[in-house]
Motif scaffolding. Structure first.
Motif, mmCIF file in Angstrom:
data_model
loop_
_atom_site.group_PDB
_atom_site.id
_atom_site.type_symbol
_atom_site.label_atom_id
_atom_site.label_comp_id
_atom_site.label_asym_id
_atom_site.label_seq_id
_atom_site.Cartn_x
_atom_site.Cartn_y
_atom_site.Cartn_z
ATOM 1 N N TYR A 110 0.849 -1.181 0.000
ATOM 2 C CA TYR A 110 0.000 0.000 0.000
ATOM 3 C C TYR A 110 0.889 1.237 0.000
ATOM 4 N N PRO B 246 -3.965 7.418 -1.579
ATOM 5 C CA PRO B 246 -3.381 6.103 -1.894
ATOM 6 C C PRO B 246 -3.245 5.923 -3.405
ATOM 7 N N SER C 109 1.216 5.540 -0.925
ATOM 8 C CA SER C 109 0.476 6.796 -1.004
ATOM 9 C C SER C 109 1.333 7.847 -1.676
ATOM 10 N N GLU D 96 2.213 3.706 2.692
ATOM 11 C CA GLU D 96 1.071 4.219 3.444
ATOM 12 C C GLU D 96 1.401 4.276 4.935
#
Length: 417
Positions: free
Chosen positions: A70, A100, A72, A141
């Motif tokens: 993940y 994201p 961002s 993230e």
């Protein structure tokens, strides 16, 4: 929680020594590869779009992991010199920052597994309110202090037009080793009261930053027209056409490839040895001025199906240079002079050598020499300077009147000899 993390992210963008960061497209994580910043459906155009237009900027890269992570991104508005501007997010963004990355796909049937990420701007979550320079900062993230990469692009407001010309009859030589840029800034419907104090004009050659020049004073001013000519700062070394190689399949050797072999766990590509081209005859070659294109000849989607090869570069040279270094320059090295692009001399082979992990495709590159203590490299030692070289020049016109807090990018010019 997200607010606290974002405030921490902003704090980390201010260096402890008080100096502002000068942003440029580059990668900080060794697992990130093949970073590209492009205009959608225009791969040979500089990463610049119009504020009022329908074009999109596409940022793409691969991460060498087996499962999607993940990630961002945050967007920063920059001044003409790529330092952070004084604008707040509310002033330059329409939408949300700290978003994201939604597109992440696993590679398909490749020896080197990777996740391919893609971001497009504008998108449903964010649009841009003002012109200027922008940098996208990518990080894991909830870890905004762990920067993976910077991706830089520009947005212009198209308020002036910039016709330009390239002359081989320069103010220092005549059809010899240099090219000189001349251009006009036409502003029939846009007010520029004092061009000497309000304008900063950046001129670059083949997207290089090391030899980029800044012009502030026109030769003369007409009604709604500024003329920039006979300026020695606008003289560039002509250089030579970029070298090329292709590795688009494992079935045969591509252009510029001497050997293609599989050594577990990867294919290895040994390029044909390169030789200095200075003092040789100029030979025209249709190149892409340093860019690279991802391509696998049998793929439906090369972004996901192209594999990574170990690529071996070599440059024949009798003895090592003692007063500087030779660097590989091109979009795939992000035009940076660092350890990744620096050639290493091998006394046994009497060659400068470099090995890189590159994705299948077609690549442009050249060898630049950078003397110690300098920041501007030269092609003259290895590539030579030939006045007929088809260089691409980009002119970016920034405007800031007294009291404003950012540089507007009001127009661009682009010319190729």
């Amino acid at each position: 929680m997200r607010l606290c993390l974002f405030l921490l992210f902003l704090w980390t963008m201010v260096p402890m020594n008080g100096q502002q960061t000068v942003y440029r497209t580059e990668v900080f994580d060794p697992l990130i590869h093949s970073l590209q910043v492009r205009v959608e459906n225009a791969p040979l155009y500089p990463p610049i779009i119009s504020l009022q237009g329908d074009d999109h900027i596409v940022i793409s890269f691969d991460q060498f992991i087996d499962d999607p992570q993940y990630l961002s991104y945050s967007i920063i508005h920059c001044n003409a010199d790529w330092t952070r501007s004084d604008l707040s997010e509310l002033e330059y963004l329409d939408g949300f920052n700290n978003r994201p990355i939604e597109y992440a796909e696993m590679s398909l049937s490749t020896y080197r597994n990777y996740i391919h990420y893609k971001i497009m701007f504008p998108n449903e979550s964010v649009n841009f309110k003002v012109s200027g320079n922008y940098v996208v900062i990518v990080y894991p993230e909830d870890e905004p202090d762990k920067t993976l990469l910077y991706a830089c692009f520009s947005i212009h407001s198209n308020q002036v037009t910039v016709p330009c010309r390239i002359s081989t009859k320069t103010d220092i030589d005549y059809n010899d080793a240099h090219q000189q840029i001349e251009f006009n800034v036409l502003h029939p419907h846009y007010e520029i009261r004092s061009p000497q104090t309000e304008l900063k004009i950046y001129v670059s050659q083949n997207n290089r930053r090391d030899n980029e020049v800044i012009v502030t004073h026109p030769l003369y001013v007409k009604s709604k027209e500024l003329v920039y000519a006979h300026n020695k700062d606008l003289i560039f070394e002509a250089g030579n056409e970029y070298r090329r190689f292709e590795m688009v399949t494992t079935k045969y050797r591509g252009m510029g490839v001497a050997e293609l072999r599989y050594y577990d766990p990867y294919f290895n590509v040994t390029l044909l040895p390169d030789f200095p081209r200075a003092d040789k005859n100029y030979v025209y070659d249709q190149t892409q001025n340093g860019r690279f294109t991802i391509r696998e000849s049998d793929a439906t989607d090369s972004d996901l199906e192209a594999d990574y090869f170990i690529v071996h570069f070599s440059l024949d040279y009798d003895k090592p240079l003692l007063d500087g270094n030779i660097y590989l320059e091109g979009e795939f090295t992000h035009d940076l002079f660092d350890n990744r692009s620096k050639m290493i001399y091998n006394p046994d082979t009497r060659q400068y050598e470099k090995t890189l992990f590159l994705k299948q495709g077609a690549y442009n590159y050249q060898y630049l020499y950078l003397p110690y203590g300098q920041t501007k490299a030269t092609p003259s030692l290895i590539e030579g300077n030939y006045v007929d070289t088809k260089n691409e020049y980009l002119i970016k016109v920034y405007h800031r009147v007294q009291g404003e807090r950012y540089d507007r990018l009001i127009g661009i010019g682009r010319c190729i000899l």
